[in-house]
Design an enzyme around this catalytic site. Structure first.
Site, PDB file in Angstrom:
ATOM      1  N   SER A 126     -26.979 148.136  64.426  1.00 26.98           N
ATOM      2  CA  SER A 126     -26.503 146.922  65.088  1.00 26.98           C
ATOM      3  C   SER A 126     -25.033 147.027  65.465  1.00 26.98           C
ATOM      4  O   SER A 126     -24.248 147.684  64.769  1.00 26.98           O
ATOM      5  CB  SER A 126     -26.686 145.735  64.126  1.00 26.98           C
ATOM      6  OG  SER A 126     -25.982 144.612  64.589  1.00 26.98           O
ATOM      7  N   TYR A 151     -25.659 140.799  56.308  1.00 27.73           N
ATOM      8  CA  TYR A 151     -26.635 141.494  57.181  1.00 27.73           C
ATOM      9  C   TYR A 151     -25.954 142.684  57.859  1.00 27.73           C
ATOM     10  O   TYR A 151     -26.439 143.813  57.767  1.00 27.73           O
ATOM     11  CB  TYR A 151     -27.196 140.536  58.237  1.00 27.73           C
ATOM     12  CG  TYR A 151     -27.786 141.266  59.423  1.00 27.73           C
ATOM     13  CD1 TYR A 151     -27.073 141.380  60.612  1.00 27.73           C
ATOM     14  CD2 TYR A 151     -29.031 141.861  59.342  1.00 27.73           C
ATOM     15  CE1 TYR A 151     -27.592 142.077  61.689  1.00 27.73           C
ATOM     16  CE2 TYR A 151     -29.556 142.566  60.413  1.00 27.73           C
ATOM     17  CZ  TYR A 151     -28.829 142.666  61.584  1.00 27.73           C
ATOM     18  OH  TYR A 151     -29.355 143.371  62.645  1.00 27.73           O
ATOM     19  N   LYS A 155     -26.345 147.101  57.462  1.00 22.74           N
ATOM     20  CA  LYS A 155     -26.513 148.089  58.542  1.00 22.74           C
ATOM     21  C   LYS A 155     -25.450 149.193  58.419  1.00 22.74           C
ATOM     22  O   LYS A 155     -25.733 150.376  58.582  1.00 22.74           O
ATOM     23  CB  LYS A 155     -26.416 147.406  59.909  1.00 22.74           C
ATOM     24  CG  LYS A 155     -27.571 146.479  60.221  1.00 22.74           C
ATOM     25  CD  LYS A 155     -28.905 147.201  60.282  1.00 22.74           C
ATOM     26  CE  LYS A 155     -30.040 146.291  60.689  1.00 22.74           C
ATOM     27  NZ  LYS A 155     -31.354 146.971  60.708  1.00 22.74           N
TER      28      LYS A 155
END
Ligand code: WQD
Length: 347
Positions: A126, A151, A155
């Site tokens: 991402s 989140y 990643k």
């Protein structure tokens, strides 16, 4: 026919990627625990492609279940790993759930790949690994910045794990080929397949902009809240690099083919976006133009955790993978609306 495992394959990006892989002649195994998706997506994939992927209802974060999955499909030649929790807001509220699920699932899948001698992975990463970049557009060699949420941090940590495993493999002098990994750093995927049979299916109140717009236009939500108009951007709203989910799916096929080519080893990272920024009001205007629906919205305060602006330099994916986005913002917003109308008809 090469067999590809798509973890999280009934999800938004996973299902569109499964369609693109099937249309290119790959055999697709979909593994998903249906935490944030629905098995009927597989019927829609069958309607679109004529092939229903073999489905494994497996939580790949479960060590035993994941290993059994790989034992059942020891001839898997590559993995596209999507399976992860992905809500920015939710990750702030439940960080431990996010670190456990997103990192356990990656490591269980890597163990399974090792057990069956599969050494090729495309990893769903991402643009959040860039945080709020100091210079724009971002290029893949820019350093990680503090992610704005757990989140995004999962990643970044996942990328570091994958790079370390590639490095360690490279130091072994055994006959086993080293892990080959492509990190695809997505910007903001929106829109839906032209058939309107698959698309984004948020659980409950959508966090993301596009589904909130389409649900507002459909009368499900009273109005859209635009989070802030006092940013240092042309219209004051935050800017993002929106990309059609089908262009993103095509990028995975190009990445898969690059993985199978002889010229690549080790790991590499690619920005997968359109390479241009849009503000929230640009998206609203495009949506109103394409749908013919006047969207009720109000400008409210900023959303905590939002960055001001980000868009990618996408030249490397074009040069190395032979991929570039083809669909524009109007196609993104129209396809999102057509998908929402399909959902209303089905309801
Ligand atoms: C976009 C813009 C909001 C909702 C996403 C994914 C994340 C990652 C990066 C892949 C922002 C504004 C939103 C609303 C609004 N992608 N907005 N009102 O936060 O950029 O993150 O892309 O990993 O997984 O979540 O996307 O759609 O939430 O927000 O004004 O009701 O829309 O402020 O400027 P975001 P988003």
């Amino acid at each position: 026919m090469k067999k590809i495992l798509v973890t999280g394959g009934t999800g938004y990006i996973g299902s569109h990627t499964a369609v693109a892989l099937l249309e290119k002649g790959y055999q697709v195994i979909v593994a998903d625990n249906l935490y944030n998706s629905d098995e009927r997506v597989l019927d829609a994939i069958a309607q679109i492609t004529g092939v229903r992927p073999l489905f494994e209802n497996v939580d790949v974060a479960d060590e035993a279940a994941c290993m059994q999955l790989f034992r059942r499909h020891a001839d898997i030649e590559a993995v596209i790993h999507f399976a992860a929790y992905k809500s920015v807001n939710e990750s702030v509220v439940k960080p431990l759930d996010y670190y456990r699920n997103n990192l356990d699932s990656l490591m269980r899948v890597l163990r399974g790949m090792e057990a069956v001698g599969c050494h090729k992975m495309v990893f769903s990463s991402s643009c959040t690994v860039y945080g709020q970049p100091e210079t724009l557009p971002v290029t893949e060699d820019m350093p990680y910045q503090d992610a704005s949420c757990p989140y995004g941090n999962t990643k970044r940590i996942a990328e570091e794990i994958l790079k370390d495993i590639v490095r360690a493999d490279g130091m072994k002098n055994d006959a086993h080929p080293s892990l080959k990994v492509l990190l695809l750093r997505y910007f903001n995927p929106i829109g839906a397949h032209a058939s309107a049979l698959i698309g984004e299916l948020p659980n409950g109140v959508p966090n993301n902009l596009m589904p909130f717009i389409t649900q507002t236009a459909a009368g499900i939500r009273p109005r859209l809240s635009v989070f802030g108009s006092d940013y240092d951007t042309p219209d004051g709203t935050p800017q993002r690099d929106y990309i059609h989910v089908c262009d993103l799916a095509d990028a995975h096929v190009c990445a898969m083919e690059y993985l199978f080519s002889d010229g690549f080893s080790g790991w590499d990272a690619f920005n997968i976006g359109c390479g241009r920024p849009y503000g929230v009001l640009d998206v609203i205007r495009s949506f109103e133009k394409m749908s013919g629906v006047k969207l009720p919205y109000e400008i409210v305060g900023r959303r905590p955790g939002d960055i001001e602006k980000i868009w990618g330099n996408v030249e490397k994916a074009k040069r190395v993978l032979g991929w570039q986005a083809k669909r524009d913002l109007d196609e993104m917003t129209l396809s999102a609306w057509q998908w929402q109308r399909h959902l209303q008809e089905k309801a």
